[in-house]
Scaffold this active site. Structure first.
Site, PDB file in Angstrom:
ATOM      1  N   SER A   1     -10.201  -1.930   2.084  1.00 37.30           N
ATOM      2  CA  SER A   1     -10.238  -0.731   2.915  1.00 37.30           C
ATOM      3  C   SER A   1     -11.008   0.327   2.159  1.00 37.30           C
ATOM      4  CB  SER A   1      -8.832  -0.229   3.204  1.00 37.30           C
ATOM      5  OG  SER A   1      -8.878   1.046   3.821  1.00 37.30           O
TER       6      SER A   1
ATOM      7  N   TYR B   1      -0.495   1.163   0.454  1.00 34.31           N
ATOM      8  CA  TYR B   1      -1.572   0.452   1.143  1.00 34.31           C
ATOM      9  C   TYR B   1      -2.876   0.572   0.365  1.00 34.31           C
ATOM     10  CZ  TYR B   1      -4.842  -1.007   4.767  1.00 34.31           C
ATOM     11  OH  TYR B   1      -5.833  -1.652   5.462  1.00 34.31           O
TER      12      TYR B   1
END
Length: 280
Positions: free
Chosen positions: A135, A148
């Site tokens: 990401s 995350y």
């Protein structure tokens, strides 16, 4: 020439199903794994080159079984796409040890275990390409994303290490860094919140980032189908894969800005930080 075989985790929705759909459209065989394989069929339909397989990446016996099924059916695995994972919003203080270990079990340890299970076969055939779903948040972190973003940063580092370790065996590894894409990632099934939140964070940057992401669900500008096609073209190309591939205009801008800031930040200390030799 053998038909390329893709092994994709988390293939029933989001980017996972887009990668599977794209690979099938290009004539590849696809082992599309998910906790519920019937969800793969629901998302992708029936296809002669599609093999839905049950896989919870936190369970080693299911990993071993899924890899064996793939090899028994197609004889090889050419591309591994480590896509399975989920997110959790929350300030670090709010996130429990249990929640921390749970997300790392899926996003990090599950990914590592799937990769370990497939590497011997790739080494044996002296070829293979690995794609880690990272990401852009792992490079340009957001408040509320400690678990995350941190887990995706681990995958980026592991991918880079793999690209070095596996080079003698003809295996390449790349991490892709999506920005904001119009998938179902921000639905409740992919995003969680801490079990115990703290009111002190209600007006903090952590909540602002969460509110922005959830408030823009299904309004993102990125087209996941176009992203999947680009990833396919990079993977299928005879040229070496890049170590990092940001996806989306927002991701490219954040990627470039982060590295520019890193270079700029060291300049006042560059000489002093370099001149730290032991005085002999």
């Amino acid at each position: 020439m053998n038909t390329p075989v893709w092994f994709i985790t988390g293939a029933s929705r989001g980017f996972g199903s887009e990668f599977a759909r794209t690979a099938l459209a290009h004539g590849c065989c696809v082992v599309a794994t998910a906790r519920k394989p019937e969800a793969v069929t629901a998302a992708l339909g029936e296809h002669e080159n599609l093999l839905p397989v049950a896989l919870d990446v936190t369970k080693q016996d299911q990993i071993d079984s899924a890899v064996k099924t793939a090899l028994d059916t197609f004889g090889r695995i050419d591309v591994l796409v480590n896509n399975a994972g989920y997110g959790i919003f929350g300030a670090l203080e709010e996130l429990s040890d249990t929640e921390t270990r749970a997300i790392f079990d899926t996003n990090v340890f599950g990914t590592l275990n799937v990769t370990r299970a497939i590497l011997p076969q790739m080494r044996a055939q002296q070829s293979g390409r690995i794609v880690m779903l990272g990401s852009i948040a792992s490079f340009a972190c957001d408040p509320g994303g400690a678990l995350y973003d941190g887990g995706k940063a681990v995958l980026a580092s592991v991918s880079e290490v793999l690209s070095l370790e596996m080079k003698p065996f003809g295996i390449e590894s790349m991490v892709i860094l999506p920005g904001m894409f119009r998938t179902n990632f921000f639905d409740g099934s992919s995003i969680k919140r801490p079990e115990h939140t703290l009111a002190v964070y209600d007006d903090s940057p952590a909540r602002s980032a969460e509110d922005y992401c959830l408030g823009h669900n299904y309004q993102q500008h990125g087209d996941p189908a176009k992203a999947a096609e680009l990833v396919y073209q990079v993977v299928a190309s005879p040229d070496p894969m890049p170590l990092w591939l940001p996806l989306g205009k927002d991701a490219v801008k954040k990627f470039e800005k982060k590295f520019t800031r890193m270079i700029e930040s060291i300049q006042p200390y560059k000489e002093a930080a370099s001149d730290l030799f032991i005085d002999e």
